[in-house]
Design an enzyme around this catalytic site. Sequence first.
Site, PDB file in Angstrom:
ATOM      1  N   HIS A 183      11.843  26.429   1.032  1.00 30.31           N
ATOM      2  CA  HIS A 183      11.576  25.023   1.310  1.00 30.31           C
ATOM      3  C   HIS A 183      11.272  24.230   0.046  1.00 30.31           C
ATOM      4  CE1 HIS A 183       9.067  21.509   2.356  1.00 30.31           C
ATOM      5  NE2 HIS A 183       9.849  21.423   3.413  1.00 30.31           N
ATOM      6  N   HIS A 237      10.874  27.329  13.470  1.00 28.45           N
ATOM      7  CA  HIS A 237      10.800  26.604  12.212  1.00 28.45           C
ATOM      8  C   HIS A 237      10.484  27.551  11.056  1.00 28.45           C
ATOM      9  CE1 HIS A 237       8.538  23.749   9.400  1.00 28.45           C
ATOM     10  NE2 HIS A 237       9.763  23.245   9.465  1.00 28.45           N
TER      11      HIS A 237
END
Length: 273
Positions: free
Chosen positions: A64, A22
């Site tokens: 992100h 991730h």
Amino acid sequence: MRRTPRGRRAREDRTVPQVVAHRGSSHDTAEHTLAAYVRALDVGAEGLECDVRLTADGHLVCVHDRDLRRTASTAGLVSTMNLAELDELDFSSWKSPWSGLDDEAPDRDPDDGKVLTLRKLLETVADYDRHVDLAIETKHPTRFGGLVERRLVETLGDFGWDGPGSPARVMSFSLNAVTRVRRLAPDLEVVLLVDKAHHWPVLRPVAGADWVIGPGVQELRDHPGLGRHLVKEGREIHVWTVNTADELQVCLDLGVTAVISDRPAYMLELLGG
């Protein structure tokens, strides 16, 4: 009838889930940096997950948040900055702000902490000495709308990865984004991410029969019925973000085919290597 993608068949034939890093090996290394992804590859991660946003001059970068306060100590927005401006920022010091005072710390390559373009990440995967999957999430809402998915499919096409057998799959919480990717690249695997368990009854009638579903592990723990329904419907399940033995066990009990983790090395250790 749409055929099952090759990558999906390979995952379904496994006895343990695929381990996907991730934002790289982000528990140990600053997320979305090249160093984080190299570390993930070195520890054996079978897939890499990244989020992509579009810069003002049309480059896809692995970031992100819409703004850069958390990871680059500036209030600037990714969508209003050019790649050259982003390239001047430090995306890694926030993770270990005191490392510069450690005389025994290894020297760090400054390039490892720069903004990472999706193209550079794809090149890294393409040049690696074993097969590695990519799980690419497009972030919405954004001022660029569907241009993000169009640029993503174009970039994958440059590597020959926009059709059958691609190592890449595209994920989003946006139903429109997933639908758009499937329209632009009908054979590309897609994952509809599910933020809340109560969203699934609304999404279920419009989700493609061959779409992978990606719930969060906390929702699966808090709402066990969600997992049971997905399994009963024969859905392939990819779960985020799985970082503990207990969370991994939830996934194993459901028979999920991929776990997305900040700690890929630990997940691989729990799964027996």
